[in-house]
Write a protein that holds these residues in place. Structure first.
Motif, PDB file in Angstrom:
ATOM      1  N   PHE A 181       0.992  -1.127  -0.013  1.00 53.50           N
ATOM      2  CA  PHE A 181      -0.100  -0.041   0.157  1.00 53.50           C
ATOM      3  C   PHE A 181       0.732   1.207  -0.194  1.00 53.50           C
ATOM      4  O   PHE A 181       1.587   1.351   0.870  1.00 53.50           O
ATOM      5  CB  PHE A 181      -0.825   0.125   1.261  1.00 53.50           C
ATOM      6  CG  PHE A 181      -1.906  -1.084   1.131  1.00 53.50           C
ATOM      7  CD1 PHE A 181      -3.249  -0.683   0.734  1.00 53.50           C
ATOM      8  CD2 PHE A 181      -1.693  -2.174   1.571  1.00 53.50           C
ATOM      9  CE1 PHE A 181      -4.271  -1.627   0.573  1.00 53.50           C
ATOM     10  CE2 PHE A 181      -2.916  -3.309   1.415  1.00 53.50           C
ATOM     11  CZ  PHE A 181      -3.876  -2.980   1.005  1.00 53.50           C
ATOM     12  N   ALA A 182       0.639   2.032  -1.104  1.00 53.75           N
ATOM     13  CA  ALA A 182       1.719   3.128  -1.148  1.00 53.75           C
ATOM     14  C   ALA A 182       0.769   4.560  -1.279  1.00 53.75           C
ATOM     15  O   ALA A 182       0.047   4.751  -2.038  1.00 53.75           O
ATOM     16  CB  ALA A 182       2.648   2.949  -2.436  1.00 53.75           C
ATOM     17  N   ASP A 183       0.942   5.378  -0.095  1.00 51.57           N
ATOM     18  CA  ASP A 183       0.391   6.460   0.012  1.00 51.57           C
ATOM     19  C   ASP A 183       1.543   7.572  -0.560  1.00 51.57           C
ATOM     20  O   ASP A 183       2.428   7.326  -1.152  1.00 51.57           O
ATOM     21  CB  ASP A 183      -0.258   7.043   1.164  1.00 51.57           C
ATOM     22  CG  ASP A 183       0.900   7.047   2.494  1.00 51.57           C
ATOM     23  OD1 ASP A 183       2.044   7.400   1.806  1.00 51.57           O
ATOM     24  OD2 ASP A 183       0.735   6.838   3.652  1.00 51.57           O
ATOM     25  N   TRP A 184       1.146   8.998  -0.748  1.00 48.09           N
ATOM     26  CA  TRP A 184       2.046   9.941  -1.382  1.00 48.09           C
ATOM     27  C   TRP A 184       3.139   9.961  -0.595  1.00 48.09           C
ATOM     28  O   TRP A 184       4.305  10.004  -1.109  1.00 48.09           O
ATOM     29  CB  TRP A 184       1.310  11.154  -1.368  1.00 48.09           C
ATOM     30  CG  TRP A 184       0.117  11.527  -2.573  1.00 48.09           C
ATOM     31  CD1 TRP A 184      -0.655  12.373  -2.461  1.00 48.09           C
ATOM     32  CD2 TRP A 184      -0.031  11.107  -3.734  1.00 48.09           C
ATOM     33  NE1 TRP A 184      -1.608  12.395  -3.377  1.00 48.09           N
ATOM     34  CE2 TRP A 184      -1.197  11.694  -4.168  1.00 48.09           C
ATOM     35  CE3 TRP A 184       0.705  10.106  -4.398  1.00 48.09           C
ATOM     36  CZ2 TRP A 184      -1.674  11.133  -5.705  1.00 48.09           C
ATOM     37  CZ3 TRP A 184       0.202   9.662  -5.808  1.00 48.09           C
ATOM     38  CH2 TRP A 184      -0.917  10.297  -6.196  1.00 48.09           C
ATOM     39  N   GLY A 185       3.098   9.782   0.866  1.00 44.70           N
ATOM     40  CA  GLY A 185       4.295   9.860   1.504  1.00 44.70           C
ATOM     41  C   GLY A 185       5.303   8.982   1.243  1.00 44.70           C
ATOM     42  O   GLY A 185       6.404   9.048   1.108  1.00 44.70           O
ATOM     43  N   ILE A 219       5.752   7.260  -1.464  1.00 45.33           N
ATOM     44  CA  ILE A 219       6.237   7.641  -2.616  1.00 45.33           C
ATOM     45  C   ILE A 219       7.348   8.634  -2.571  1.00 45.33           C
ATOM     46  O   ILE A 219       8.479   8.754  -3.256  1.00 45.33           O
ATOM     47  CB  ILE A 219       5.257   7.903  -3.882  1.00 45.33           C
ATOM     48  CG1 ILE A 219       4.281   6.664  -3.784  1.00 45.33           C
ATOM     49  CG2 ILE A 219       5.680   8.320  -5.068  1.00 45.33           C
ATOM     50  CD1 ILE A 219       2.987   7.044  -4.508  1.00 45.33           C
ATOM     51  N   GLU A 220       6.942   9.768  -1.900  1.00 45.08           N
ATOM     52  CA  GLU A 220       7.821  10.791  -1.688  1.00 45.08           C
ATOM     53  C   GLU A 220       9.300  10.465  -0.959  1.00 45.08           C
ATOM     54  O   GLU A 220      10.346  10.874  -1.350  1.00 45.08           O
ATOM     55  CB  GLU A 220       7.180  11.989  -1.014  1.00 45.08           C
ATOM     56  CG  GLU A 220       5.998  12.778  -1.605  1.00 45.08           C
ATOM     57  CD  GLU A 220       5.375  13.602  -0.706  1.00 45.08           C
ATOM     58  OE1 GLU A 220       5.169  14.777  -1.217  1.00 45.08           O
ATOM     59  OE2 GLU A 220       5.258  13.500   0.478  1.00 45.08           O
ATOM     60  N   ASP A 221       9.200   9.907   0.025  1.00 46.64           N
ATOM     61  CA  ASP A 221      10.279   9.531   0.930  1.00 46.64           C
ATOM     62  C   ASP A 221      11.123   8.328   0.617  1.00 46.64           C
ATOM     63  O   ASP A 221      12.237   7.984   1.022  1.00 46.64           O
ATOM     64  CB  ASP A 221      10.007   9.247   2.608  1.00 46.64           C
ATOM     65  CG  ASP A 221       9.119   8.308   2.824  1.00 46.64           C
ATOM     66  OD1 ASP A 221       9.065   7.385   1.812  1.00 46.64           O
ATOM     67  OD2 ASP A 221       8.564   8.137   3.695  1.00 46.64           O
ATOM     68  N   GLY A 222      10.884   7.718  -0.605  1.00 45.90           N
ATOM     69  CA  GLY A 222      11.677   6.656  -1.080  1.00 45.90           C
ATOM     70  C   GLY A 222      11.070   4.968  -0.566  1.00 45.90           C
ATOM     71  O   GLY A 222      11.629   4.005  -0.827  1.00 45.90           O
ATOM     72  N   THR A 223      10.092   5.288   0.347  1.00 43.40           N
ATOM     73  CA  THR A 223       9.805   3.736   0.839  1.00 43.40           C
ATOM     74  C   THR A 223       9.515   2.845  -0.192  1.00 43.40           C
ATOM     75  O   THR A 223       9.616   1.695  -0.164  1.00 43.40           O
ATOM     76  CB  THR A 223       8.518   4.162   1.861  1.00 43.40           C
ATOM     77  OG1 THR A 223       9.042   4.687   2.956  1.00 43.40           O
ATOM     78  CG2 THR A 223       8.086   2.728   2.527  1.00 43.40           C
ATOM     79  N   LEU A 224       8.446   3.295  -0.899  1.00 45.87           N
ATOM     80  CA  LEU A 224       7.948   2.312  -2.161  1.00 45.87           C
ATOM     81  C   LEU A 224       9.008   1.954  -2.994  1.00 45.87           C
ATOM     82  O   LEU A 224       9.064   0.765  -3.264  1.00 45.87           O
ATOM     83  CB  LEU A 224       7.149   3.078  -3.071  1.00 45.87           C
ATOM     84  CG  LEU A 224       6.622   2.317  -4.364  1.00 45.87           C
ATOM     85  CD1 LEU A 224       5.726   1.265  -3.696  1.00 45.87           C
ATOM     86  CD2 LEU A 224       5.453   3.293  -5.043  1.00 45.87           C
ATOM     87  N   GLU A 225      10.103   2.732  -3.201  1.00 45.64           N
ATOM     88  CA  GLU A 225      11.340   2.272  -3.988  1.00 45.64           C
ATOM     89  C   GLU A 225      11.979   1.306  -3.222  1.00 45.64           C
ATOM     90  O   GLU A 225      12.398   0.159  -4.091  1.00 45.64           O
ATOM     91  CB  GLU A 225      12.001   3.531  -4.375  1.00 45.64           C
ATOM     92  CG  GLU A 225      13.196   2.973  -5.441  1.00 45.64           C
ATOM     93  CD  GLU A 225      13.929   4.439  -5.940  1.00 45.64           C
ATOM     94  OE1 GLU A 225      14.935   4.243  -6.719  1.00 45.64           O
ATOM     95  OE2 GLU A 225      13.569   5.484  -5.606  1.00 45.64           O
ATOM     96  N   ARG A 226      12.355   1.535  -2.046  1.00 45.46           N
ATOM     97  CA  ARG A 226      13.035   0.254  -1.335  1.00 45.46           C
ATOM     98  C   ARG A 226      12.072  -1.034  -1.203  1.00 45.46           C
ATOM     99  O   ARG A 226      12.981  -2.039  -1.456  1.00 45.46           O
ATOM    100  CB  ARG A 226      13.304   0.850  -0.092  1.00 45.46           C
ATOM    101  CG  ARG A 226      14.499   1.941   0.153  1.00 45.46           C
ATOM    102  CD  ARG A 226      14.794   2.189   1.641  1.00 45.46           C
ATOM    103  NE  ARG A 226      13.563   2.808   2.584  1.00 45.46           N
ATOM    104  CZ  ARG A 226      13.334   4.029   2.415  1.00 45.46           C
ATOM    105  NH1 ARG A 226      14.018   5.019   1.706  1.00 45.46           N
ATOM    106  NH2 ARG A 226      12.427   4.499   3.159  1.00 45.46           N
ATOM    107  N   VAL A 236      -2.158   2.262  -4.853  1.00 45.80           N
ATOM    108  CA  VAL A 236      -1.890   3.589  -4.582  1.00 45.80           C
ATOM    109  C   VAL A 236      -2.951   4.277  -3.982  1.00 45.80           C
ATOM    110  O   VAL A 236      -4.025   4.486  -4.531  1.00 45.80           O
ATOM    111  CB  VAL A 236      -1.386   4.393  -6.184  1.00 45.80           C
ATOM    112  CG1 VAL A 236      -1.377   5.682  -5.979  1.00 45.80           C
ATOM    113  CG2 VAL A 236      -0.137   3.481  -6.598  1.00 45.80           C
ATOM    114  N   GLU A 237      -2.556   5.042  -2.874  1.00 47.08           N
ATOM    115  CA  GLU A 237      -3.376   5.922  -1.968  1.00 47.08           C
ATOM    116  C   GLU A 237      -2.946   7.117  -2.137  1.00 47.08           C
ATOM    117  O   GLU A 237      -2.273   7.816  -1.486  1.00 47.08           O
ATOM    118  CB  GLU A 237      -3.396   5.228  -0.708  1.00 47.08           C
ATOM    119  CG  GLU A 237      -3.994   3.808  -0.434  1.00 47.08           C
ATOM    120  CD  GLU A 237      -3.683   3.499   0.996  1.00 47.08           C
ATOM    121  OE1 GLU A 237      -4.653   2.654   1.612  1.00 47.08           O
ATOM    122  OE2 GLU A 237      -2.795   3.839   1.453  1.00 47.08           O
TER     123      GLU A 237
END
Length: 568
Positions: free
Chosen positions: A322-326, A328-335, A351-352
């Motif tokens: 589950f990926a919110d804007w945050g 995506i912004e801080d690199g969590t989704l990429e990791r 995507v939320e």
């Protein structure tokens, strides 16, 4: 306005409204009750709308309306002569046939739909058709209206959609056999979930929807819409999966006067203007998913497992994020994507569009997205997703149809959601590893938010054992098969494979094992399920108030038992 408009214009003088009888209690002692014929002029049609690439509409003249209330199955009690004589004095008339319930000698309510299906009303239907044979070109015939509203005003309400459809088809089929020129009207109120009761193109020539009729006013499942233009637009929109002319009916609350006819024209024009932006131009087949580690039967098995208790299970081929804007912004989704890449798995990414720093939560997120205000974060999202080495099942703004405020994209206008979904998905059209997932919960009225064949590869639903926040006893949970049957039926008008991206059960380990055994059996039997993903986590406690949030977590052994049951 096109050839179709000209064709339907010839039907214009046949259009009318369906009368709704004003009973608040069912009639008892049916065998002693006489059939009733009522003329009523309170409900009038504001207009008729034609869905399609050349969407059009016309306003309506006043037409005579009659209700024929059958209180028994004895065809001799039908006052046919008086009815036919009344109909013959009008240029156009609408006749609503209603099968009212009575009670047998044991004071048990009789199943009126079952009676219709079994042929108990056939003699009445034949006698009625015999009388109507001379006026069939000037009569519109309706059957048991407002069937989808979850109240008990009429005896055919609160019944199985399948049962209602069988009864409607039996009635319509017999009538059309005897009166081939007569027009049959399917008459829901236009309430959320009406499409579940659609009998099919062969059995209905027209649709009618009503504005704040008695059934709808008696129901509080959904907030009443007070703006007349919005109300009309929403009800017409709910019928967009069905290509039939739609008669919009007034009521005592919204009469067919010049003011409300003007509201109808505004609503109809708005729908026509939106048509090309929310409707696909053609159907596209869902891509075949290959290169995944599946079970022997080809079923994709996934987990949402933030505690990392099940991700090492060999049967897992998909992991859910589950990926919110945050994130995506801080690199969590990429990791997270890089980590899943290292395990060689596909992923579901939900995507939320909320909870960012630069992109904070906004109730207008869907409207603003279509305006381009979120383009930078959307572009970043797809850039990160492109790092995935295996298929990505991309789900955007899920559970949009639930009438709550848990997420800012819920309780929004469905057209606004559709435009935002289509806008978001088109950013990734060039990425070959993306499978687009439309993710309602599968609740009543889901198809209002259907974004179109061309931007959906998979439909997903959620199946949890404790959907009702008033239920705390795990033993009161519905079975997987019961929930699946109800929710999958609601998707029957869209031809897409189903991915159950969230499901879970609370309770003791033995209870969870039995529940999941039923789930495995149901999944094995289905020919539409492409994948399942277990939600191995507790729900957010903030949305459960004083009741503890359910924890759907399961043990490795329980998960393995489920996988084994799936493979049998």
């Amino acid at each position: 306005m096109g050839k179709r408009y000209t064709l339907y214009l010839s039907l214009f003088f046949l259009m009318g409204v369906v009368l709704y009888s004003k009973r608040h209690v069912f009639i008892k002692n049916r065998t002693e009750s006489k059939d009733i014929i009522i003329k009523d002029s309170k409900q009038q049609a504001l207009g008729i709308f034609y869905h399609g690439s050349d969407s059009s509409y016309v306003t309506m003249p006043a037409i005579a309306h009659y209700s024929l209330q059958w209180m028994n199955t004895d065809q001799d009690t039908v006052e046919n002569n008086r009815l036919i004589d009344s109909l013959s004095h009008h240029e156009t008339a609408v006749l609503s046939v209603e099968t009212w319930a009575g009670y047998n000698e044991r004071n048990q309510q009789i199943n009126v739909l079952g009676d219709v299906i079994s042929g108990a009303y056939d003699d009445k239907i034949k006698k009625l058709c015999d009388g109507l044979s001379g006026v069939q070109d000037k009569v519109l015939l309706s059957f048991n209206p407002d069937m989808e509203v979850p109240v008990k005003k009429y005896p055919w309400q609160y019944q199985s959609p399948v049962e209602y459809i069988k009864a409607f088809r039996h009635f319509s089929g017999l009538v059309k056999k005897l009166l081939p020129r007569i027009k049959i009207v399917w008459s829901p109120a236009g309430y959320p979930g009406a499409d579940e009761y659609w009998p099919g193109d062969t059995f209905a020539d027209l649709i009618s929807v009503s504005l704040l009729g008695e059934s709808e006013r008696a129901c509080n499942n959904y907030p009443l819409v007070n703006n007349t233009t919005t109300l009309i637009r929403r009800k017409i929109h709910r019928m967009r999966m069905i290509y039939k002319p739609i008669i919009v009916l007034g009521s005592e609350k919204i009469p067919s006067n010049a003011k409300n006819r003007a509201f109808f024209e505004i609503a109809a024009k708005t729908i026509g203007d939106d048509w090309h932006s929310i409707q696909p131009l053609k159907k596209e087949a869902a891509p075949q998913v290959s290169g995944l580690k599946n079970t022997d039967r080809g079923m994709l098995i996934g987990v949402y497992d933030p505690r990392k208790l099940l991700i090492n299970e060999k049967a897992v081929s998909v992991e859910h994020l589950f990926a919110d804007w945050g994130a995506i912004e801080d690199g969590t989704l990429e990791r997270q994507i890089d980590s899943i890449n290292s395990r060689g798995r596909a992923m579901i990414i939900t995507v939320e569009p909320w909870r960012g720093k630069r992109w904070p939560t906004s109730r207008d997120v869907l409207k603003d997205m279509v305006k381009g205000m979120y383009d930078p974060i959307i572009e970043t999202t797809y850039r990160i997703i492109s790092r995935a080495k295996h298929p990505v099942f991309l789900r955007f703004a899920h559970e949009m149809e639930i009438p709550t405020m848990r997420y800012p994209w819920q309780s929004q206008d469905p057209v606004t959601y559709i435009k935002a979904y289509r806008y978001f998905m088109r950013f990734g059209a060039h990425l070959k590893n993306i499978r687009r997932v439309w993710g309602p919960a599968g609740d009543r009225g889901s198809l209002e938010w259907w974004p179109g064949d061309d931007v959906v590869d998979y439909t997903s639903i959620a199946i949890y054992g404790l959907p009702d926040k008033n239920i705390t006893d795990p033993r009161l949970q519905e079975s997987f098969s019961t929930i699946f049957k109800r929710k999958s039926y609601r998707m029957r008008l869209v031809d897409k494979p189903l991915f159950i991206t969230e499901f879970g059960v609370k309770g003791s380990e033995s209870f969870q094992n039995n529940w999941l055994k039923d789930a495995a059996f149901t999944i094995r039997k289905s020919n539409i399920i492409a994948g399942v993903c277990y939600f191995n986590q507790a729900d957010n406690p903030k949305v459960w108030g004083k009741i503890p949030a359910p924890d759907w977590g399961i043990s490795e052994t329980t998960f393995e038992n489920f996988v084994e049951a799936l493979s049998n």
